[in-house]
Structure formats: structure tokens, C-alpha cells
Design a protein around this motif. Structure first.
Motif, short mmCIF file in Angstrom:
data_model
loop_
_atom_site.label_atom_id
_atom_site.label_comp_id
_atom_site.label_asym_id
_atom_site.label_seq_id
_atom_site.Cartn_x
_atom_site.Cartn_y
_atom_site.Cartn_z
N PRO A 45 0.81 -1.22 0.00
CA PRO A 45 0.00 0.00 0.00
C PRO A 45 0.84 1.27 0.00
CG PRO A 45 -0.62 -1.47 1.81
CD PRO A 45 0.61 -2.02 1.21
N GLN A 46 0.30 2.29 -0.64
CA GLN A 46 0.86 3.64 -0.59
C GLN A 46 -0.19 4.51 0.09
OE1 GLN A 46 1.66 4.24 -4.83
NE2 GLN A 46 3.72 3.42 -4.56
N ILE A 47 0.28 5.36 1.00
CA ILE A 47 -0.61 6.00 1.97
C ILE A 47 -0.53 7.53 1.86
CG2 ILE A 47 -0.99 6.27 4.48
CD1 ILE A 47 -1.51 3.44 3.54
N ASP A 48 -1.67 8.18 1.98
CA ASP A 48 -1.72 9.64 2.02
C ASP A 48 -1.30 10.11 3.42
OD1 ASP A 48 -2.57 12.34 2.28
OD2 ASP A 48 -4.04 12.05 0.67
N ALA A 49 -0.28 10.97 3.48
CA ALA A 49 0.26 11.41 4.77
C ALA A 49 -0.77 12.17 5.60
CB ALA A 49 1.50 12.28 4.55
N ASN A 50 -1.72 12.83 4.93
CA ASN A 50 -2.66 13.69 5.66
C ASN A 50 -3.77 12.92 6.35
OD1 ASN A 50 -1.78 16.39 5.48
ND2 ASN A 50 -2.20 16.29 3.27
N GLU A 216 18.86 13.99 5.68
CA GLU A 216 17.73 14.90 5.80
C GLU A 216 17.82 16.03 4.78
OE1 GLU A 216 15.44 16.58 9.56
OE2 GLU A 216 16.77 18.10 8.72
N ALA A 217 19.05 16.51 4.54
CA ALA A 217 19.24 17.59 3.56
C ALA A 217 18.82 17.11 2.17
CB ALA A 217 20.70 18.04 3.56
N ILE A 218 19.15 15.86 1.83
CA ILE A 218 18.78 15.31 0.51
C ILE A 218 17.26 15.20 0.40
CG2 ILE A 218 18.89 13.25 -0.95
CD1 ILE A 218 21.80 12.90 0.07
N ILE A 219 16.64 14.70 1.47
CA ILE A 219 15.17 14.57 1.46
C ILE A 219 14.51 15.94 1.30
CG2 ILE A 219 13.17 14.01 2.92
CD1 ILE A 219 14.72 11.57 3.89
N LYS A 220 15.01 16.92 2.05
CA LYS A 220 14.47 18.28 1.93
C LYS A 220 14.61 18.79 0.50
CE LYS A 220 15.10 20.29 6.56
NZ LYS A 220 16.10 21.02 7.37
N ALA A 221 15.77 18.54 -0.10
CA ALA A 221 16.02 19.02 -1.46
C ALA A 221 15.07 18.34 -2.45
CB ALA A 221 17.47 18.76 -1.85
N ALA A 249 6.08 16.62 8.21
CA ALA A 249 6.43 18.00 8.56
C ALA A 249 7.31 18.64 7.48
CB ALA A 249 7.15 18.02 9.91
N LEU A 250 8.13 17.82 6.84
CA LEU A 250 8.99 18.34 5.77
C LEU A 250 8.23 18.56 4.46
CD1 LEU A 250 12.24 16.19 6.29
CD2 LEU A 250 11.89 18.59 6.92
N GLY A 251 6.99 18.07 4.38
CA GLY A 251 6.18 18.30 3.19
C GLY A 251 5.99 17.09 2.30
N CYS A 252 6.39 15.91 2.79
CA CYS A 252 6.20 14.68 2.01
C CYS A 252 4.72 14.30 2.04
CB CYS A 252 7.05 13.56 2.58
SG CYS A 252 6.91 12.04 1.65
N GLN A 253 4.15 14.03 0.84
CA GLN A 253 2.69 13.80 0.76
C GLN A 253 2.28 12.36 0.96
OE1 GLN A 253 3.30 15.48 -3.14
NE2 GLN A 253 1.32 16.50 -2.92
N TYR A 254 3.14 11.44 0.51
CA TYR A 254 2.74 10.03 0.49
C TYR A 254 3.83 9.15 1.09
CZ TYR A 254 -0.53 12.00 -2.87
OH TYR A 254 -1.48 12.78 -3.48
N PHE A 255 3.39 8.04 1.69
CA PHE A 255 4.30 7.10 2.33
C PHE A 255 4.10 5.68 1.79
CE2 PHE A 255 3.23 9.74 6.32
CZ PHE A 255 4.27 10.63 6.09
#
Ligand code: C2E
Ligand code: CA
Ligand code: CA
Ligand code: CA
Length: 279
Positions: A45-50, A216-221, A249-255
Motif C-alpha cells: 500500500p501507498q498512503i496519504d500522509a494527511n 535529511e538535507a537530501i530529502i528536503k532538497a 512535517a517536511l512536506g512529504c505527501q505520500y508514504f
């Protein structure tokens, strides 16, 4: 006992020839894997973070062999690629994946899409686009329910031809995701020229990013890039609540990851969906 001179070398040779032997036996067995019904798909499954709703599944190939047991795709996909078997196997994966998604949609689950991994070899064979069209028609699945995952190495080879096929696919409404984003070479130029919809953050960056500032810097980028280019972004390999919270919190939409579910068989995935969507 005294170590024999050259003992390491001999050991190395025995070791590699045993491995070579296993590979050759496996390659032979792979030729009949489809006909013998030894391949099957799992669905993660792929999940909506919200809202933690399921937005789709990634189809992951499995090979259950009577002698070798459950072989990892990490081991047999490269064999399938070099031997060319990935062409019939890849076509089979696409059909099975679309069929399963259409079944779920008909049963009332949704809205969802199915993500299917593609190998470079499948892009080299000129008939990828007609194959996708035919498969969608045969399984009665609408194009926007299909997402194709490609890697940077695919985009690098035969750039012109790949771009042409990608354009045809997205014109029809098929979704395109860049898998393992950031692990290949010169990723950034693809964002400019290629008709992508989704970036997938590779699990190597997710694994330790809570205590590794570079990760974390790479993920943010990657998230910043996805926003500038108006792409969706999904993190894979999400295993803990803490990772999910920080990614959100960093803005990732899906997990996608073990925190929500391991890859499931079709039967398990259906039960999982019933629990999720209460049907
Ligand atoms: P991938 O496309 O990067 O798939 C993600 C891999 O991460 C999967 O391994 C999945 O089971 C694993 N995974 C998912 N969540 C987690 C997590 O939270 N933690 C950890 N540690 N791992 C997680 P899998 O199923 O073994 O597949 C390995 C690779 O094999 C895939 O990597 C993909 O490159 C390839 N593959 C699988 N199915 C196909 C296929 O149908 N066609 C092609 N061409 N390649 C495939
Ligand atoms: Ca993938
Ligand atoms: Ca991946
Ligand atoms: Ca990967």
C-alpha cells in the motif's frame, strides 16, 4: 593447522563458482517459471500522509521455486534482464497488476492506482507503448489508474526513444514515477525534460535521516524540487512513526513502508483494503 599458501584464492574461486552455478541453474529455471506458475505479485500500500487513506499499491514480483524457495527480485530481476526474459515476464506483471486493480475497483474499493516497475530492457523493445495500451484495453483499466515506475538508468539510455514513449503514455493519462530518485546520475536534468508525475524518495535516504543531517538535507532538497516542478512525492521504506511524522512535517505527501504494511499477497491485500475502507 597452518594456513595453506594461496588458501584465500582457492576459497574465493570455489565461492564464486558455487555462486555462478546457482545463477546458471536459476537462469534455466527462470525460463520455465512463467509456464510453471511460479511467479506471483505482492502489493504494498501507498498512503496519504494527511488522512492515512490508501492511494494505491506498488506491484512487487515474487518467484516461488520448488528448489530455490522464495527468490528475491533483487536476485532474479537482473537475470531476467540480461537474458531478455524480462520482456515476457514484464508483460505478465503488467497484465496481472492491471487485472487486480480493475478487480478492486469493480468491487467498490478506490480511488486507487497500481504502480508497476519497468526495466530499461522493456523500453528498448519498441512495442512498450502498444503493449501498455493493449493491456489497459484487455483489463478494462482506465489509464489514470496505472502508474509506471522508471529509474534514472532507464531515462539515461536511448534518451530520445524513452522520452517519446513516456510522452505517448502520459498523453494517454498513464502516470509516471521516477523510482529511487537521487540514487542515480544527473537526476536533475530529467526533471526538466521528462513528463513525470511522481518522485519516489529512495529508502536509503529514509533509513537514517532522523539522525543523519546529510540524508535529511537530501530529502528536503527532493521535496523542494518536487514542489517547484509540481510533482507528487512519495517516501519509501517508512518504518517508524517518528519517520512518518518528520517526513510529513517536511512536506512529504505520500508514504510507503513497513509502518503501514509489508508487501501483501492479493488475498491479504484485499483483506487489508476491507479493513481500511470498510467494505
Ligand atoms: P523497489 O522498486 O525500490 O521496491 C521497493 C523495495 O523495498 C521492495 O523490495 C519492498 O518490499 C521494499 N520495502 C518496502 N517497504 C520497506 C520498508 O519499510 N523497509 C524496507 N527495508 N524495505 C521495504 P522487493 O519487493 O524485494 O523488490 C526489490 C526490487 O526488485 C524493487 O525495488 C524493484 O527494483 C525490483 N522489482 C520488483 N518487482 C519488479 C517488477 O515487477 N519488475 C521490475 N522490473 N523490477 C521489479
Ligand atoms: Ca519501485
Ligand atoms: Ca524504489
Ligand atoms: Ca530501491
Amino acid at each position: 593447522p597452518e594456513p595453506k599458501p594461496g588458501g584465500n584464492v582457492a576459497f574465493y574461486c570455489v565461492e564464486t563458482s558455487a555462486r555462478l552455478c546457482r545463477r546458471m541453474k536459476m537462469l534455466q529455471a527462470l525460463h520455465t517459471a512463467l509456464a510453471n506458475d511460479e511467479l506471483f505479485l505482492c502489493f504494498q500500500p501507498q498512503i496519504d500522509a494527511n488522512n492515512h487513506n490508501v492511494i494505491g499499491f506498488e506491484a512487487l514480483l515474487r518467484w516461488q521455486h520448488p528448489e530455490f524457495g522464495l527468490v528475491s527480485p533483487v536476485e532474479f530481476i537482473p537475470l531476467a534482464e540480461t537474458s531478455g526474459l524480462i520482456i515476457p515476464i514484464g508483460a505478465w506483471v503488467l497484465t496481472q497488476a492491471c487485472q487486480q486493480m480493475q478487480r478492486w475497483l469493480e468491487e467498490g474499493f478506490g480511488p486507487m492506482r497500481i504502480a508497476v516497475n519497468l526495466s530499461a530492457r522493456q523500453f528498448e523493445s519498441m512495442d512498450l507503448y502498444p503493449l501498455v495500451c493493449r493491456t489497459l484495453a484487455e483489463t478494462n483499466l482506465a489509464p489514470h489508474h496505472l502508474e509506471l515506475e522508471i529509474t534514472e538508468s532507464i531515462a539515461m539510455q536511448n534518451a530520445e526513444q524513452v522520452l517519446g514513449i513516456m510522452q505517448q503514455l502520459t498523453d494517454d493519462g498513464v502516470m509516471l514515477a521516477m523510482d529511487d530518485f537521487g540514487t542515480g546520475y544527473s537526476s536533475l536534468s530529467y526533471l526538466k525534460g521528462y513528463p513525470l508525475n511522481v518522485l519516489k524518495i529512495d529508502q536509503v535516504f529514509v533509513r537514517h535521516f532522523l539522525d543523519d543531517e546529510s540524508d535529511e538535507a537530501i530529502i528536503k532538497a527532493i521535496i523542494a524540487l518536487s514542489q517547484s516542478f509540481k510533482l507528487a512525492v512519495i517516501a519509501e521504506g517508512v518504518e517508524t512513526q517518528a519517520q512518518a511524522e518528520r517526513l510529513k512535517a517536511l512536506g512529504c505527501q505520500y508514504f510507503q513502508g513497513y509502518l503501514f504494511s509489508k508487501p501483501l499477497t492479493a488475498v491479504q491485500a484485499t483483506l487489508w483494503l476491507e479493513q481500511q475502507q470498510g467494505l
